[in-house]
Design an enzyme around this catalytic site. Structure first.
Site, short mmCIF file in Angstrom:
data_model
loop_
_atom_site.label_atom_id
_atom_site.label_comp_id
_atom_site.label_asym_id
_atom_site.label_seq_id
_atom_site.Cartn_x
_atom_site.Cartn_y
_atom_site.Cartn_z
N LYS A 1 61.39 16.04 -42.42
CA LYS A 1 59.70 15.76 -43.63
C LYS A 1 59.45 16.86 -43.91
O LYS A 1 60.72 17.77 -43.05
CB LYS A 1 59.28 15.47 -42.10
CG LYS A 1 58.96 16.59 -40.71
CD LYS A 1 58.66 15.58 -39.92
CE LYS A 1 58.44 16.37 -38.49
NZ LYS A 1 58.04 15.59 -37.20
N ARG B 1 48.58 10.40 -30.41
CA ARG B 1 48.98 10.67 -31.80
C ARG B 1 48.69 9.04 -32.70
O ARG B 1 47.97 8.89 -33.18
CB ARG B 1 50.10 11.84 -32.62
CG ARG B 1 49.78 12.13 -33.47
CD ARG B 1 50.63 13.54 -34.27
NE ARG B 1 52.36 13.25 -33.50
CZ ARG B 1 53.02 13.70 -34.47
NH1 ARG B 1 53.22 14.36 -34.82
NH2 ARG B 1 54.64 12.88 -34.58
N TYR C 1 43.95 46.26 -52.32
CA TYR C 1 42.66 45.14 -52.27
C TYR C 1 42.38 46.20 -51.26
O TYR C 1 42.08 46.20 -50.36
CB TYR C 1 42.29 44.28 -52.39
CG TYR C 1 42.59 43.19 -53.72
CD1 TYR C 1 42.15 43.74 -54.97
CD2 TYR C 1 43.75 42.76 -53.50
CE1 TYR C 1 42.49 42.94 -55.65
CE2 TYR C 1 43.22 41.72 -54.89
CZ TYR C 1 43.73 42.03 -55.64
OH TYR C 1 43.75 41.04 -57.37
N MET D 1 47.23 38.18 -53.86
CA MET D 1 48.09 36.61 -53.73
C MET D 1 49.52 36.47 -53.89
O MET D 1 50.14 35.47 -53.88
CB MET D 1 47.14 35.94 -55.43
CG MET D 1 47.88 34.60 -55.57
SD MET D 1 46.57 33.84 -56.65
CE MET D 1 44.77 33.63 -55.78
#
Ligand SMILES: *Cc1c(COP(=O)(O)O)cnc(C)c1O
Length: 814
Positions: free
Chosen positions: A483, A581, A709, A758
């Site tokens: 998965k 769940r 930054y 980023m």
């Protein structure tokens, strides 16, 4: 025909069950999946800790194999083939190889040591092949199975052998010695690699030296204060960086990207340049130099050849190509043995039935050209290759031997014609000798992305899978969870590998993940953990198997099954035993039984539940209560519905901690990706993913200046800062910045300074000898994903699955 194969097996088999099939044998195989198996193959059915090739004998017979070495004749196979019966098929393979080897009488160099074996073998091949017809181990075939397979490739035309031997525990070396029978011994660096199986360095060195017990000479380095274990009757030919210690004294002077070696040997002195600077490469080059000296090469030839040594790439890499192609890059060697290996790999990784092979001239097969290219053509046919693109003078000459084939005299001609060629939806093997410079072809065909890549070691996945297999009782099936894109590692390629390893089931979270795998050609059963009702139709269409966990889902599925008039469509019933769940609760089991009873549209293929705390031993009572409830509820379902489904409850840490509850199947997840929550077990797993990037720019920042930054980092002194093109958009948590985390450059830690941006981050590399373009490791061996997770207060699962899809995945095999 290779009558030596027949002679050798006859010498070792205890009983031959002759059912009158042809015994003309050409080759030997241990891999039931290889398309190269055929009527002239002698197949050894090996038995591993959790695999047993005897179960494939029947299928192999159907594919035309007629001669087997087995420990018993599998049921249903009697009289359908010839059988050589032996007590232990691995030992038989080894003894067979030893008999085969003994039929040849030419010098054989045996190479062992902890590091550098493969490089030294490849370099020696390069240095000696102008004068000899060399047979060498393909790739890093140096194990108890790899060595016999290497030796069996010797033929009459060879006149020098170079074989490597690797051992992980005591006592393996004598077995390899009997197979290789080296006449010349070469010991490379004995470092700390693979230390686990040995008491200490001394024992390890002794064990390694056993390879050379009958060699005429042993070549090795003498270090200061070295207590060398030389077997007394042996000639040693030694070298050292210290004066008067050894037969050859070497001084090294590093300059630019090269190293100058001053060689003092008796009263001969000369110097030479090698194009490397790292210690390991220098030592490996000297190992080769020693062999050249032993073979009495003159200084000029040695100088000329050694300055051309090159970095060795032994890995088969899988890359994404243009126009939905995938590429298997093996552009560094082209001998017959490694072509066979590459073709098996191509079959295991193909994404399409369209298979193209781009192949250069083949060197050093030991065969005459005519015979060689006929054999290559046979291989191409047996592997169902759609098209062959031959590059080189010789292969062009034999073009007519191949069915769908175009040829070019050299790589430049191919590149000039590239725009006229069509590459689309196919799997392309690019295989050529170094001199053809196929790198240029690879880069034409490769999909272009940025420099950050996640490298996935497919061997490590196989290794980890086998590690967990070995913990299972016989007949327990394995479902592997792929998965979330194989826990971030890559869905299709890993699924393909698992299919190759014949695991029983795959598990995905959502229907679209399963559909993607099926449409790329995965054929094994796939269970969908969380199918939405809207996806049922697609699930049925693609033959996926839904996990049903609620009445809402069950009724919707039964309704659709009735409409589509399905018969016994496989479903999986999930019961909630405490995870809370998904799943049917204990008090609804009666209703579940009533709903399912007598309904023939579906078949309960399995019953499962999921553990909440299998990784936490302090809560083992809770886990036990989950298992007990599972036992009770699943037994009730089975007896009332009169069914015998597969039952399964264990995930990775369940396999390790609650081994008594394996039931009929386990669901393996994070473990195959090389991560365990148990530090002892972690040591035994192999690292799978390495996230790599490069240095974009380096600058010196003066004392007091800031970086990034918000000016979060201030240099305390003049500091060398490298910028790396990977950031939080690639999945690197911002919490890893500001001197919490680090990356590795040239095996050294470089702390991340300032905030992670980023698409970029900056590191302090003041103490590292590095330059722009150098490779950077974000995670892998160090820092490990486990370590990052601990520091960031999360779990390895999150780190792995966060790596963005824009990071290219490269799959490779050692
Ligand atoms: C993800 C998952 C697993 C595998 O868990 P690991 O801890 O990664 O081994 C097993 N079963 C279910 C239901 C899962 O969702």
């Amino acid at each position: 025909m290779n009558s030596k194969i027949l002679n050798s097996i006859q010498k070792i088999a205890t009983t031959f069950v002759d059912n009158q099939f042809d015994t003309s044998l050409e080759t030997v195989s241990i891999d039931s999946r290889s398309l190269q198996n055929g009527s002239q193959t002698l197949f050894f059915a090996l038995v591993g800790s959790h695999t047993n090739a005897h179960v494939y004998v029947n299928d192999l017979i159907k594919n035309g194999v007629r001669n087997f070495v087995v420990n018993h004749i599998p049921e249903g196979c009697e009289k359908k083939a010839n059988f050589y019966l032996v007590a232990d098929t691995l030992i038989a393979l080894q003894e067979f190889a030893a008999q085969y080897r003994a039929l040849f009488d030419f010098p054989i160099i045996g190479v062992t040591g902890s590091n550098g074996k493969t490089i030294v073998k490849e370099w020696l091949n390069f240095l000696l092949s102008p004068d000899y017809n060399v047979i060498r181990s393909p790739k890093s075939y140096n194990s108890q199975v790899g060595v016999p397979l290497s030796v069996i490739a010797i033929n009459e035309q060879h006149n020098l052998g170079i074989f490597e031997a690797g051992i992980s525990t005591n006592s393996e070396m004598s077995r390899l010695e009997k197979i290789i029978q080296p006449t010349i011994g070469l010991l490379t660096n004995v470092g700390s690699a693979h230390d686990e199986g040995f008491l200490n360095l001394e024992e390890k060195r002794k064990e390694k030296m056993l390879l050379f017990k009958n060699s005429e000479v042993v070549i090795y380095q003498i270090k200061q204060n070295d207590v060398s274990v030389i077997l007394s009757k042996q000639n040693a030919f030694t070298w050292s960086f210290e004066k008067n210690q050894a037969s050859v004294f070497i001084e090294k002077i590093k300059s630019n990207d090269k190293t100058e070696l001053k060689v003092y040997y008796g009263n001969v002195y000369f110097d030479l340049l090698i194009p490397f600077q790292e210690e390991a490469s220098i030592e490996n080059a000297i190992s080769c130099l020693m062999v050249l000296l032993y073979f009495k090469y003159d200084p000029i030839t040695i100088q000329n050849r050694m300055q051309l040594l090159y970095p060795v790439e032994m890995r088969l890499k899988v890359k994404n190509g243009i126009n939905n192609c995938n590429i298997i890059d093996d552009s560094y060697s082209s001998d017959f043995q490694s072509l066979k290996i590459a073709l098996d790999f191509l079959e295991s990784q193909k994404q399409s039935d369209n298979k193209t092979v781009i192949l250069s001239d083949i060197f050093q097969s030991g065969l005459y050209k005519e015979e060689l290219y006929s054999k290559v053509a046979d291989l191409i046919v047996s592997n169902n290759i759609t098209r062959v693109i031959g590059i080189g003078e010789t292969i062009s000459e034999f073009k007519d031997k191949f069915a769908n084939c175009i040829t070019y005299k050299n790589s430049a001609d191919f590149i000039a014609d590239y725009d006229n060629l069509d590459f689309n939806n196919e799997t392309i093997l690019i295989k050529g000798a170094r001199s053809f410079e196929f790198e240029a072809i690879v880069s034409l065909l490769e999909e272009k992305t940025h420099e950050t890549v996640l490298e996935i070691n497919l061997n490590a996945i196989s290794y980890n899978l086998n590690f967990f297999k070995a913990k299972l009782q016989p007949n327990v099936k394995i479902m592997v969870m792929v998965k979330a894109f194989g826990y971030g590692n890559g869905g299709f390629e890993i699924a393909k590998l698992l299919e190759h390893h014949k695991v029983d089931y795959l598990g995905v979270a959502f229907a679209d993940e399963g559909i993607a795998l099926k449409s790329m050609g995965i054929q094994m059963p796939i269970m969908v953990l969380n199918p939405e009702n809207t996806s049922f139709s697609a699930i049925i269409q693609h033959q996926l198997e839904p996990e049903i966990y609620s009445f809402k889902g069950l009724r919707a599925f039964l309704k659709m099954a009735a409409q589509k008039e399905l018969k016994e469509f496989p479903i999986h019933i999930k019961i909630d035993t405490g995870m809370h769940r998904l799943g049917f609760e204990a008090n609804t089991i009666d209703e579940l039984i009533t709903t399912l009873k007598g309904n023939a549209t579906v078949k309960v293929k399995s019953i499962l539940s999921h553990l909440a705390t299998s990784d936490d031993f302090s809560q083992k009572d809770f886990t036990q209560s989950q298992i007990d409830l599972f036992e009770k509820l699943s037994s009730k379902l089975m007896s009332e519905l009169k069914i015998k489904p597969i039952r399964h409850i264990l995930n990775t840490s369940g396999i390790s901690n609650f081994s008594n509850s394996q039931y009929d199947m386990v669901r393996l997840g994070i473990g195959i990706y090389g991560v365990s929550n148990d530090p002892e077990e972690q040591k035994k797993l192999e690292n799978v993913g390495t996230l790599k990037s490069i240095i974009s720019q380096i600058r010196i920042v003066s004392e007091g200046e800031s970086v990034g930054y918000g000016r979060k980092y201030r240099a305390q002194k003049s500091t060398k800062i490298a910028t790396i093109p990977i950031g939080y958009a690639d999945g690197i948590s911002r919490a890893w910045g500001n001197e919490v985390g680090f990356v590795t450059i040239k095996n050294k830690k470089a702390t991340i300074v300032g905030s992670i941006c980023m698409d970029m981050l900056m590191v302090d590399c003041t103490d590292i000898d590095c330059k722009e373009g150098d490779s950077v490791i974000i995670f892998g061996q160090n820092p490990s994903v486990n370590f990052m997770a601990q520091q960031l207060n999360t779990i390895p699962y999150e780190i792995l699955t966060s790596i963005s899809q824009r990071v290219k995945r490269i799959f490779y095999r050692e």
